[in-house]
Design a protein around this motif. Structure first.
Motif, PDB file in Angstrom:
ATOM      1  N   GLN A  83       0.801  -1.216   0.000  1.00  0.00           N
ATOM      2  CA  GLN A  83       0.000   0.000   0.000  1.00  0.00           C
ATOM      3  C   GLN A  83       0.835   1.267   0.000  1.00  0.00           C
ATOM      4  O   GLN A  83       0.401   2.282  -0.516  1.00  0.00           O
ATOM      5  N   HIS A  86      -1.504   4.866   3.702  1.00  0.00           N
ATOM      6  CA  HIS A  86      -2.954   4.795   3.851  1.00  0.00           C
ATOM      7  C   HIS A  86      -3.401   5.884   4.809  1.00  0.00           C
ATOM      8  O   HIS A  86      -2.608   6.413   5.576  1.00  0.00           O
ATOM      9  N   ASP A  88      -5.724   7.070   7.991  1.00  0.00           N
ATOM     10  CA  ASP A  88      -6.427   6.605   9.176  1.00  0.00           C
ATOM     11  C   ASP A  88      -7.476   7.649   9.532  1.00  0.00           C
ATOM     12  O   ASP A  88      -7.149   8.814   9.778  1.00  0.00           O
ATOM     13  N   ARG A 113     -11.276  -5.307   4.795  1.00  0.00           N
ATOM     14  CA  ARG A 113     -11.175  -6.060   6.049  1.00  0.00           C
ATOM     15  C   ARG A 113     -12.222  -5.542   7.027  1.00  0.00           C
ATOM     16  O   ARG A 113     -12.381  -4.339   7.191  1.00  0.00           O
ATOM     17  N   TYR A 124     -12.743  -0.867  10.187  1.00  0.00           N
ATOM     18  CA  TYR A 124     -12.936  -1.360   8.829  1.00  0.00           C
ATOM     19  C   TYR A 124     -11.778  -0.839   7.995  1.00  0.00           C
ATOM     20  O   TYR A 124     -11.326   0.295   8.178  1.00  0.00           O
ATOM     21  N   VAL A 125     -11.315  -1.674   7.070  1.00  0.00           N
ATOM     22  CA  VAL A 125     -10.303  -1.261   6.098  1.00  0.00           C
ATOM     23  C   VAL A 125     -10.961  -1.318   4.724  1.00  0.00           C
ATOM     24  O   VAL A 125     -11.627  -2.306   4.388  1.00  0.00           O
ATOM     25  N   TYR A 126     -10.769  -0.256   3.947  1.00  0.00           N
ATOM     26  CA  TYR A 126     -11.394  -0.134   2.628  1.00  0.00           C
ATOM     27  C   TYR A 126     -10.342   0.192   1.579  1.00  0.00           C
ATOM     28  O   TYR A 126      -9.232   0.608   1.889  1.00  0.00           O
ATOM     29  N   PRO A 133      -5.804   2.022   0.043  1.00  0.00           N
ATOM     30  CA  PRO A 133      -6.409   1.579   1.299  1.00  0.00           C
ATOM     31  C   PRO A 133      -6.598   2.740   2.281  1.00  0.00           C
ATOM     32  O   PRO A 133      -5.800   3.673   2.309  1.00  0.00           O
ATOM     33  N   CYS A 135      -8.524   3.349   6.498  1.00  0.00           N
ATOM     34  CA  CYS A 135      -9.202   2.743   7.631  1.00  0.00           C
ATOM     35  C   CYS A 135     -10.139   3.744   8.284  1.00  0.00           C
ATOM     36  O   CYS A 135      -9.855   4.934   8.315  1.00  0.00           O
TER      37      CYS A 135
END
Length: 142
Positions: A83, A86, A88, A113, A124-126, A133, A135
């Protein structure tokens, strides 16, 4: 402001459709376009959306979107393309996490996830529409 350190202005995301990704994050996070970066009226060519767009939050820090011709999507958490970065994002409780989960999916995020039932850190991870990605998790404010 402490002038001993540089000021973080933006996190920049490469993407093959800058306007689409900017609109996704504008709606998800409630950000505003930098003056001049707003979508043009219907029928007018979106010149800025084919190059570079900036969204800003009330704190001045923003997200920028840089148009590129090609961008291989990360294969995280497995595979050959990590990745590399990402975002947060947090909410104060599980009820708000559920609401933001529904919003993220409605706006075009793809679930990678589901750890909603994690007793220590529900999350949740998208992947966003460009595949980056991010979160959304429960964390105390501040």
């Amino acid at each position: 402001m402490n002038d001993s350190f540089p000021l973080l202005r933006s996190v920049v995301l490469d993407c093959t459709d800058a306007r689409r990704l900017a609109e996704f994050y504008r709606e998800l996070l409630g950000l505003k376009y930098r003056t001049g970066d707003e979508p043009p009226p219907a029928g007018v060519e979106d010149v800025r959306g084919q190059d570079w767009l900036v969204l800003r939050g009330v704190d001045g820090v923003g997200l920028a979107f840089q148009q590129v011709d090609e961008l291989p999507e990360p294969t995280w958490p497995t595979g050959e393309r990590p990745q590399m970065l990402h975002l947060d994002l947090s909410v104060p409780d599980a009820e708000k996490l559920s609401a933001q989960h529904r919003r993220a999916l409605e706006l075009g995020a793809r679930l990678l996830r589901d750890r909603f039932d994690d007793p220590d850190e529900p999350l949740y991870v998208y992947a966003d529409p460009a595949g980056h990605p991010f979160c959304i998790f429960v964390a105390p404010v501040g």
